[in-house]
Design a protein around this motif. Structure first.
Motif, PDB file in Angstrom:
ATOM      1  N   ASP A 175       0.843  -1.191   0.000  1.00 43.83           N
ATOM      2  CA  ASP A 175       0.000   0.000   0.000  1.00 43.83           C
ATOM      3  C   ASP A 175       0.883   1.247   0.000  1.00 43.83           C
ATOM      4  OD1 ASP A 175      -2.193  -1.658   0.193  1.00 43.83           O
ATOM      5  OD2 ASP A 175      -2.432  -1.388   2.356  1.00 43.83           O
TER       6      ASP A 175
ATOM      7  N   ASP B  31       0.889   3.780   1.856  1.00 48.67           N
ATOM      8  CA  ASP B  31       1.316   4.220   3.184  1.00 48.67           C
ATOM      9  C   ASP B  31       2.064   3.145   3.967  1.00 48.67           C
ATOM     10  OD1 ASP B  31       0.230   6.786   2.851  1.00 48.67           O
ATOM     11  OD2 ASP B  31      -1.758   6.066   3.381  1.00 48.67           O
TER      12      ASP B  31
ATOM     13  N   HIS C 258      -4.955  -5.436   1.242  1.00 49.46           N
ATOM     14  CA  HIS C 258      -5.229  -4.904   2.589  1.00 49.46           C
ATOM     15  C   HIS C 258      -5.449  -6.030   3.615  1.00 49.46           C
ATOM     16  CE1 HIS C 258      -6.777  -0.736   0.983  1.00 49.46           C
ATOM     17  NE2 HIS C 258      -5.584  -1.076   0.536  1.00 49.46           N
TER      18      HIS C 258
ATOM     19  N   ARG D  72      -4.424  -5.265   7.268  1.00 47.91           N
ATOM     20  CA  ARG D  72      -5.239  -4.185   7.818  1.00 47.91           C
ATOM     21  C   ARG D  72      -6.646  -4.671   8.159  1.00 47.91           C
ATOM     22  NH1 ARG D  72      -4.116   0.523   3.432  1.00 47.91           N
ATOM     23  NH2 ARG D  72      -5.576   1.670   4.762  1.00 47.91           N
TER      24      ARG D  72
ATOM     25  N   ASP E 182      -4.812   3.901  10.478  1.00 49.16           N
ATOM     26  CA  ASP E 182      -5.591   3.347   9.372  1.00 49.16           C
ATOM     27  C   ASP E 182      -7.037   3.825   9.476  1.00 49.16           C
ATOM     28  OD1 ASP E 182      -6.774   1.921   7.366  1.00 49.16           O
ATOM     29  OD2 ASP E 182      -6.086  -0.055   8.038  1.00 49.16           O
ATOM     30  N   ASP E 183      -7.343   4.916   8.789  1.00 49.62           N
ATOM     31  CA  ASP E 183      -8.705   5.451   8.830  1.00 49.62           C
ATOM     32  C   ASP E 183      -9.667   4.653   7.959  1.00 49.62           C
ATOM     33  OD1 ASP E 183      -8.150   7.467  10.630  1.00 49.62           O
ATOM     34  OD2 ASP E 183      -7.677   8.945   9.086  1.00 49.62           O
ATOM     35  N   GLN E 184      -9.147   3.947   6.976  1.00 46.81           N
ATOM     36  CA  GLN E 184     -10.016   3.193   6.067  1.00 46.81           C
ATOM     37  C   GLN E 184     -10.613   1.959   6.733  1.00 46.81           C
ATOM     38  OE1 GLN E 184      -8.236   2.224   2.292  1.00 46.81           O
ATOM     39  NE2 GLN E 184      -9.989   1.010   1.607  1.00 46.81           N
ATOM     40  N   HIS E 185      -9.783   1.230   7.471  1.00 44.27           N
ATOM     41  CA  HIS E 185     -10.257  -0.011   8.094  1.00 44.27           C
ATOM     42  C   HIS E 185     -10.281   0.068   9.620  1.00 44.27           C
ATOM     43  CE1 HIS E 185     -10.107  -2.022   4.216  1.00 44.27           C
ATOM     44  NE2 HIS E 185      -8.870  -1.581   4.052  1.00 44.27           N
TER      45      HIS E 185
ATOM     46  N   PHE F 241     -11.457   5.703  13.385  1.00 41.80           N
ATOM     47  CA  PHE F 241     -11.141   7.093  13.067  1.00 41.80           C
ATOM     48  C   PHE F 241     -11.016   7.939  14.332  1.00 41.80           C
ATOM     49  CE2 PHE F 241     -12.274  11.469  12.010  1.00 41.80           C
ATOM     50  CZ  PHE F 241     -11.435  11.711  10.933  1.00 41.80           C
TER      51      PHE F 241
ATOM     52  N   ASN G  47      -7.771   7.143  16.083  1.00 39.31           N
ATOM     53  CA  ASN G  47      -6.667   7.682  15.284  1.00 39.31           C
ATOM     54  C   ASN G  47      -6.526   9.186  15.477  1.00 39.31           C
ATOM     55  OD1 ASN G  47      -5.897   5.226  14.180  1.00 39.31           O
ATOM     56  ND2 ASN G  47      -7.235   5.431  12.401  1.00 39.31           N
TER      57      ASN G  47
ATOM     58  N   LEU H 265       0.350   5.600   8.406  1.00 38.93           N
ATOM     59  CA  LEU H 265      -0.051   4.247   8.753  1.00 38.93           C
ATOM     60  C   LEU H 265       1.127   3.527   9.404  1.00 38.93           C
ATOM     61  CD1 LEU H 265      -2.315   2.004   8.271  1.00 38.93           C
ATOM     62  CD2 LEU H 265      -0.918   1.339   6.302  1.00 38.93           C
TER      63      LEU H 265
END
Length: 221
Positions: A51, A53, A151, A154, A167-170, A173, A176, A188
């Protein structure tokens, strides 16, 4: 400059920095495939991906034939990839395997990740704006992939309620956001730190220290 750890007639073993996309495309200003090709003065071929990041060790091939050979090698159990993740959470047992299937392109596919918790600590949130926030338990986890789904690490860690920090995607938030404020996390916290590759009849082991944005976090509490 992308650091090169090893080179032979077929491949380079490199240390990709966090924030550098592996492949160019729409909206991608800087990519490994373009910039590393310019660095070494020849076209290069991706063997596997990290990825954008995710920092750390990667294999890049010098020809399409070599890329095909090493892609199959990476997809088998012959080559071994190990990662370190710093996570917002804890996982039990402290050593084991995660076998949750992952859905990719509408199809459920098997995914296997071995893990070992190397360290745990707590980040105090009492100095945060919201003094009612609970302290954040953190873990440093070493992971080895048997499969290489997109991913995979993650998603697997997030399913264990132990998502990778940053990791805001998985991940989480809200947590984080707190960690960015307290620990100044901007990236990340995942790195490919060890590769074991069969070269010239023997296993060669390539290993790097944690990147700077990860190396000083596990003593902060």
């Amino acid at each position: 400059m992308v650091p090169v750890l090893y080179e032979n007639d077929e491949i380079y073993v490199i240390n990709k920095p966090s924030g550098l996309a592996v492949q160019g495309g729409n909206g991608v200003t800087h990519s490994l495939d373009n910039e590393f090709a310019q660095q070494v003065g020849q076209k290069v071929y991706l063997v596997h991906r990290l990825d954008k990041d995710t920092a750390g060790l990667m294999i890049v091939a010098k020809s399409a034939n070599a890329a095909n050979k090493w892609t199959k090698m990476i997809g088998s159990k012959i080559a071994k990839k190990e990662y370190i993740a710093i996570c917002a959470g804890t996982v039990n047992p402290k050593k084991g395997v995660i076998k949750d299937n992952l859905v990719q392109h509408g199809e459920s596919k098997s995914a296997v990740t071995y893990y070992n918790v190397e360290n745990e600590w707590t980040v105090k949130t009492s100095d945060d704006v919201n003094t009612d926030s609970p302290d954040i338990k953190m873990s440093q986890i070493r992971l080895q992939l048997e499969t290489g789904r997109m991913h995979q690490i993650r998603i697997h860690l997030a399913k264990q309620n132990c998502p990778i920090a940053g990791d805001d995607q998985h991940g989480n938030f809200k947590v984080n956001k707190q960690l960015r404020k307290i620990l100044k996390i901007k990236k990340l916290l995942l790195a490919s730190v060890k590769l074991t590759l069969p070269i010239d009849g023997k296993d060669l082991v390539f290993e790097i220290p944690l990147p700077e944005h990860m190396s000083n976090l596990n003593h902060l509490n």
